[in-house]
Every structure is written in C-alpha cells, then in structure tokens.
Design a protein around this motif. Sequence first.
Motif, PDB file in Angstrom:
ATOM      1  N   SER A 220     -13.349  -1.095   2.414  1.00 22.35           N
ATOM      2  CA  SER A 220     -12.727   0.051   2.494  1.00 22.35           C
ATOM      3  C   SER A 220     -13.550   1.275   1.783  1.00 22.35           C
ATOM      4  O   SER A 220     -14.381   0.951   0.823  1.00 22.35           O
ATOM      5  CB  SER A 220     -11.229   0.129   1.954  1.00 22.35           C
ATOM      6  OG  SER A 220     -11.440  -0.315   0.542  1.00 22.35           O
TER       7      SER A 220
ATOM      8  N   ARG B 166      -9.375  11.087   3.241  1.00 25.57           N
ATOM      9  CA  ARG B 166      -9.280  10.128   4.241  1.00 25.57           C
ATOM     10  C   ARG B 166      -9.624   8.684   3.635  1.00 25.57           C
ATOM     11  O   ARG B 166     -10.336   8.576   2.587  1.00 25.57           O
ATOM     12  CB  ARG B 166     -10.641  10.410   5.343  1.00 25.57           C
ATOM     13  CG  ARG B 166     -10.337  11.722   5.897  1.00 25.57           C
ATOM     14  CD  ARG B 166      -9.251  11.723   6.903  1.00 25.57           C
ATOM     15  NE  ARG B 166      -9.034  12.818   7.890  1.00 25.57           N
ATOM     16  CZ  ARG B 166      -8.017  13.905   7.460  1.00 25.57           C
ATOM     17  NH1 ARG B 166      -7.195  13.723   6.396  1.00 25.57           N
ATOM     18  NH2 ARG B 166      -7.996  14.940   8.318  1.00 25.57           N
ATOM     19  N   THR B 167      -9.169   7.600   4.568  1.00 23.99           N
ATOM     20  CA  THR B 167      -9.374   6.316   4.239  1.00 23.99           C
ATOM     21  C   THR B 167     -10.096   5.559   5.421  1.00 23.99           C
ATOM     22  O   THR B 167      -9.381   5.580   6.572  1.00 23.99           O
ATOM     23  CB  THR B 167      -8.181   5.534   3.970  1.00 23.99           C
ATOM     24  OG1 THR B 167      -7.663   6.237   2.509  1.00 23.99           O
ATOM     25  CG2 THR B 167      -8.462   4.249   3.423  1.00 23.99           C
ATOM     26  N   TRP B 168     -11.033   4.581   5.269  1.00 25.02           N
ATOM     27  CA  TRP B 168     -11.604   4.035   6.264  1.00 25.02           C
ATOM     28  C   TRP B 168     -11.742   2.701   6.223  1.00 25.02           C
ATOM     29  O   TRP B 168     -12.245   2.141   4.972  1.00 25.02           O
ATOM     30  CB  TRP B 168     -13.174   4.713   6.778  1.00 25.02           C
ATOM     31  CG  TRP B 168     -12.987   6.161   7.228  1.00 25.02           C
ATOM     32  CD1 TRP B 168     -12.629   6.601   8.437  1.00 25.02           C
ATOM     33  CD2 TRP B 168     -13.408   7.347   6.522  1.00 25.02           C
ATOM     34  NE1 TRP B 168     -12.791   8.007   8.609  1.00 25.02           N
ATOM     35  CE2 TRP B 168     -13.301   8.338   7.332  1.00 25.02           C
ATOM     36  CE3 TRP B 168     -13.842   7.370   5.031  1.00 25.02           C
ATOM     37  CZ2 TRP B 168     -13.396   9.642   6.969  1.00 25.02           C
ATOM     38  CZ3 TRP B 168     -14.091   8.575   4.788  1.00 25.02           C
ATOM     39  CH2 TRP B 168     -13.863   9.809   5.554  1.00 25.02           C
TER      40      TRP B 168
ATOM     41  N   ARG C 228     -18.452   9.467   5.540  1.00 23.98           N
ATOM     42  CA  ARG C 228     -18.205   8.136   6.244  1.00 23.98           C
ATOM     43  C   ARG C 228     -19.309   7.326   6.859  1.00 23.98           C
ATOM     44  O   ARG C 228     -19.331   6.211   6.783  1.00 23.98           O
ATOM     45  CB  ARG C 228     -17.142   8.552   7.335  1.00 23.98           C
ATOM     46  CG  ARG C 228     -16.800   7.372   8.292  1.00 23.98           C
ATOM     47  CD  ARG C 228     -16.257   7.915   9.457  1.00 23.98           C
ATOM     48  NE  ARG C 228     -17.139   8.897  10.189  1.00 23.98           N
ATOM     49  CZ  ARG C 228     -16.828   9.832  11.163  1.00 23.98           C
ATOM     50  NH1 ARG C 228     -15.495  10.071  11.421  1.00 23.98           N
ATOM     51  NH2 ARG C 228     -17.680  10.656  11.541  1.00 23.98           N
TER      52      ARG C 228
ATOM     53  N   VAL D 178      -3.715   1.542   7.687  1.00 26.69           N
ATOM     54  CA  VAL D 178      -4.365   3.085   7.865  1.00 26.69           C
ATOM     55  C   VAL D 178      -3.483   3.580   8.967  1.00 26.69           C
ATOM     56  O   VAL D 178      -3.225   4.875   8.527  1.00 26.69           O
ATOM     57  CB  VAL D 178      -5.871   2.871   8.088  1.00 26.69           C
ATOM     58  CG1 VAL D 178      -6.406   4.318   7.960  1.00 26.69           C
ATOM     59  CG2 VAL D 178      -6.528   2.026   6.785  1.00 26.69           C
ATOM     60  N   GLU D 179      -3.428   3.178   9.859  1.00 24.94           N
ATOM     61  CA  GLU D 179      -2.826   3.822  11.241  1.00 24.94           C
ATOM     62  C   GLU D 179      -1.348   4.203  11.012  1.00 24.94           C
ATOM     63  O   GLU D 179      -1.178   5.245  11.420  1.00 24.94           O
ATOM     64  CB  GLU D 179      -3.238   3.125  12.459  1.00 24.94           C
ATOM     65  CG  GLU D 179      -4.517   2.747  12.909  1.00 24.94           C
ATOM     66  CD  GLU D 179      -4.877   1.704  13.937  1.00 24.94           C
ATOM     67  OE1 GLU D 179      -3.851   1.048  14.357  1.00 24.94           O
ATOM     68  OE2 GLU D 179      -5.833   1.242  14.266  1.00 24.94           O
TER      69      GLU D 179
ATOM     70  N   LEU E 167     -20.454   3.439   6.199  1.00 23.49           N
ATOM     71  CA  LEU E 167     -20.812   2.572   7.094  1.00 23.49           C
ATOM     72  C   LEU E 167     -22.301   2.206   7.453  1.00 23.49           C
ATOM     73  O   LEU E 167     -22.397   0.901   7.810  1.00 23.49           O
ATOM     74  CB  LEU E 167     -20.232   3.078   8.776  1.00 23.49           C
ATOM     75  CG  LEU E 167     -18.799   3.327   8.665  1.00 23.49           C
ATOM     76  CD1 LEU E 167     -18.401   3.974   9.796  1.00 23.49           C
ATOM     77  CD2 LEU E 167     -17.889   1.997   8.340  1.00 23.49           C
TER      78      LEU E 167
ATOM     79  N   HIS F  77     -16.973  14.961   4.853  1.00 29.75           N
ATOM     80  CA  HIS F  77     -16.344  13.706   5.188  1.00 29.75           C
ATOM     81  C   HIS F  77     -16.818  12.800   6.262  1.00 29.75           C
ATOM     82  O   HIS F  77     -16.877  11.704   6.015  1.00 29.75           O
ATOM     83  CB  HIS F  77     -14.547  13.955   5.285  1.00 29.75           C
ATOM     84  CG  HIS F  77     -13.652  14.091   4.165  1.00 29.75           C
ATOM     85  ND1 HIS F  77     -13.223  12.887   3.578  1.00 29.75           N
ATOM     86  CD2 HIS F  77     -13.728  15.143   3.337  1.00 29.75           C
ATOM     87  CE1 HIS F  77     -12.339  13.519   2.590  1.00 29.75           C
ATOM     88  NE2 HIS F  77     -12.738  14.941   2.409  1.00 29.75           N
ATOM     89  N   ARG F  78     -17.294  13.595   7.266  1.00 26.68           N
ATOM     90  CA  ARG F  78     -18.028  12.806   8.334  1.00 26.68           C
ATOM     91  C   ARG F  78     -19.498  12.349   7.810  1.00 26.68           C
ATOM     92  O   ARG F  78     -19.537  11.073   8.125  1.00 26.68           O
ATOM     93  CB  ARG F  78     -18.108  13.776   9.577  1.00 26.68           C
ATOM     94  CG  ARG F  78     -16.831  14.017  10.286  1.00 26.68           C
ATOM     95  CD  ARG F  78     -17.220  14.816  11.368  1.00 26.68           C
ATOM     96  NE  ARG F  78     -17.716  16.121  11.357  1.00 26.68           N
ATOM     97  CZ  ARG F  78     -16.901  17.307  11.250  1.00 26.68           C
ATOM     98  NH1 ARG F  78     -15.477  17.015  11.204  1.00 26.68           N
ATOM     99  NH2 ARG F  78     -17.251  18.557  11.069  1.00 26.68           N
TER     100      ARG F  78
ATOM    101  N   ALA G   2      -6.507  -2.036   8.662  1.00 27.42           N
ATOM    102  CA  ALA G   2      -6.563  -0.989   9.657  1.00 27.42           C
ATOM    103  C   ALA G   2      -5.233  -0.674  10.319  1.00 27.42           C
ATOM    104  O   ALA G   2      -4.866   0.621  10.501  1.00 27.42           O
ATOM    105  CB  ALA G   2      -7.448  -1.448  11.029  1.00 27.42           C
TER     106      ALA G   2
ATOM    107  N   THR H  49      -1.217   7.113   8.681  1.00 30.21           N
ATOM    108  CA  THR H  49      -1.636   8.453   9.152  1.00 30.21           C
ATOM    109  C   THR H  49      -0.409   8.821   9.956  1.00 30.21           C
ATOM    110  O   THR H  49      -0.201   9.961  10.149  1.00 30.21           O
ATOM    111  CB  THR H  49      -2.968   8.264  10.053  1.00 30.21           C
ATOM    112  OG1 THR H  49      -3.887   7.637   9.195  1.00 30.21           O
ATOM    113  CG2 THR H  49      -3.329   9.366  10.642  1.00 30.21           C
TER     114      THR H  49
END
Length: 431
Positions: free
Chosen positions: A236, A254-256, A179, A269-270, A183, A175-176, A266, A273
């Motif tokens: 997104s 996960r969603t970014w 992401r 998303v927060e 980006l 996942h990292r 954002a 979470t």
Amino acid sequence: MTELHRQQHDHLDRLQQDYARVLAEHRYDGVLLYSGRPARHFGDDQHASFSAYGHFVHWTGQASLAHSWLLVRPGEPPTLYLYAPADFWHLPARLPEEPWVARFRVELRDTPEPPPLPRGRYAVLGEASPAMAQALGAAANPPALVAALDELRVRKSDYEVACLRKANRRALAGHRAARDAFLAGGAELDIQLAYLGAARQRESELPYANIVGVNAHGGVLHYQHYDLEPPGKRHSLLLDGGCRHRGYCADITRTWPGPDAAPEFAPLVEGLTALQQRLIAGLAPGGSFVALQRRLHEGLATLLVEQQLVNASAEAVLESGLTRAFCPHGLGHLLGVQVHDVAGRVDAEGRPLPPPAEHPSLRLTRELEAGMVVTMEPGLYLIPMLLEAHRHRPEVAWRRLEALADHGGIRIEDNVLVTAEGPVNLTSREG
C-alpha cells in the motif's frame, strides 16, 4: 487585468473594510503585521524553512517574505516595508509585477528592525517580542484583537477560493506522479521526488512535510521519513501531500493498494472513500462539525462489520469505542493560508469550543458557515499500540487484521468549500 487579479482587488477591498471595522471596535488606530524571521539552528549558521505569519500572507499572498512589515491603517493604503538589503550572497526579495502591488505603499528597507509608528494607539502582531512592541509604543499580540482578525480568515473570498483551487490542481498532479512512482517500484524518496517534480514546488515551500507511507508506515499518522530503498513487497501507499499557491494551501490524502496488497484491502479503500463522499454531502451552513465527527464513527463501525473485521452489530461496535482505535484523529479542519487554519475552535463571539472528550483531536468544533473551506479526511488504520487495548475482544477478527498489518492504514482527504447551494469539492476525484 485577469479575472484572478480582479478577484484579488475585491479581496483587498474587503480586507480594508473589515480591518477598519475591527480596529475601530477595538479602539486601535492601526496594526503592524510582522512577517517573521527564519529560525537558526542552535550552534549553527543554517536556518530552518520559513513561512510568513498568516495575517501578513492574508494581505500579500507572499509566504516567503522574511523580516518584512505591513502597516494597516483605516483610510490609508497599507504600507509594506519590504526587507531587501543590497546583498551579493543572496538574491534580495522582490515583489511580483502584478496589479495588486500598486494597492500598497512599498518601502524598501535594509534593516530587519520594525519601522517607527505614527502617533496613536497601535498593536504589533506576529513574532514580535513585548519589548519590541513596547519600544514602538504598541501592544504585542493583544488576544481580543488577534481573535477578531482570525475570524476574518474563516470565510473565504472568491480570490481565496480560486487560489485554493489552483493549489489543489498542482497537488493532484503531484499525487498522480507519486502513485505512478509507487506502482513502478520506487522507494519512498523516489515517490516524494516524483511528487515535487509534478507539483512544481520545492520541499521547503510545501505547506507541510509530505507524508509518504509505504506499507506499515501508512499507519503512522505523521510519518516523517523517506526510505531510500524500495520494500520487498508493495502492499500500500498512503500519501498526504500538499501544495502552496499564492500563499494558500492544499491538503490532500490518497491511499492506493499495491500489487502485493491483500484482497481485503481494496474493498476497505473503496468503502472509506464512499463514506468520505457521504460525509462531504452533509456539509452545509448551520451544520455541526462535531455531529459529522460522530457520523464518521458510525460509518466506520458499519464498514468494519461489512468487511468482517468485527463480528458484531455496528451499534455494538460504536458503543464499545472500538472505532476510535481504528481512527484516533479528527475528521477535518479549516484550511487557508495555514493548513490548520485559525479559529476552528471558537464560537462567533470568540469563546473557546473545546472538542468533545471522546474526540480530543478534533480541530474544528464550530458550526459550519458558507465560505468556509474545510478538509474531510476519514481514516482507518492498523495501529498496534491502539488495537492492543482491545485484544481481549473476541468479536474482533484478529486473523483478518493481522493479514492487513503490513498495509498500515487508509486516509482519504479532500478540500471542500461550504456554500448555501451545497458543498463544492475543490479536490478533483480523478486524483
């Protein structure tokens, strides 16, 4: 011997005791578990990706062994009939050099046919036809026995929890990396390849096909493609990615927000979470997962009002059924050697517990117990075909929703162990 190997020995001890009890209760002398076979594409000589039968994996941890059989009899070491023919086209199957193998009688075979059974009353479980079972003088997948063995997979041993933890760590590494690829401007395929590299798992070994939804694709719940070209704007990324370790599955989402995300995204998303973490805190033995599903929708109604997507009270939003248009799926499911693990919709007696009519997609309807591992995955999506049915509602802030249409949706998913001392999140928050 490592701590993991000791835990695996304890796991096998428990399986032998539990199988002996269940077989005695159902009056069987033993059970033959078939790992299964890969399906061949019609009119072709190529096979689909393969994953072994869950009860076979529960004993062996080997999800890739095809055409193999495991005979379990009370009072006897389990016998593993390993299909490993001499072959110069393919590398024959082999077992790892680990202590658990010594717990099995291993017989190498060059035929995929089932082994003969000893005298007695036996059942064959897995992808075995009634004709095959009849030729062995055994019953094929008797429902009562299958349900009883399914129940043995509901509460996880220390060994299983350790495997699930490791699967989560590997998935989080993926996942990292995904992401970062997003980006950096990568396309969906670039994001998927970055995930696979960091998780150290080939695509055919994943427990399910990763969902890599950039922008509006994040609103397709089981989006199944990987665009080759990056989008013009990056609003997104919704990534639902798993990993398998020693047969056990991680299932993380996960969603970014992207660099081109609308300012409203954002905070959503927060907010989702934070809602997910509150729902996780409610996991306890004796609790109702159906009640948690209802709390999910109460929380969604509050979030929609707080973020000014709906101009009404949270109570009115909930009563209208609007939250189900924003989140049509269930809150979670059991997790183990299968992603959607068995026995999520039965009671302690094996009787069906269907989902409530208003939440037909809920996969877990039973009372929670210590030792269960469940996913917790609230979502909030902008799905045009579902929202269209509410177009007549003036309280919905349609202009704000239209500004978010290209963002697709949000899902936050962790894997959690239920214990008497409180929930244990196996998925690190650093992901």
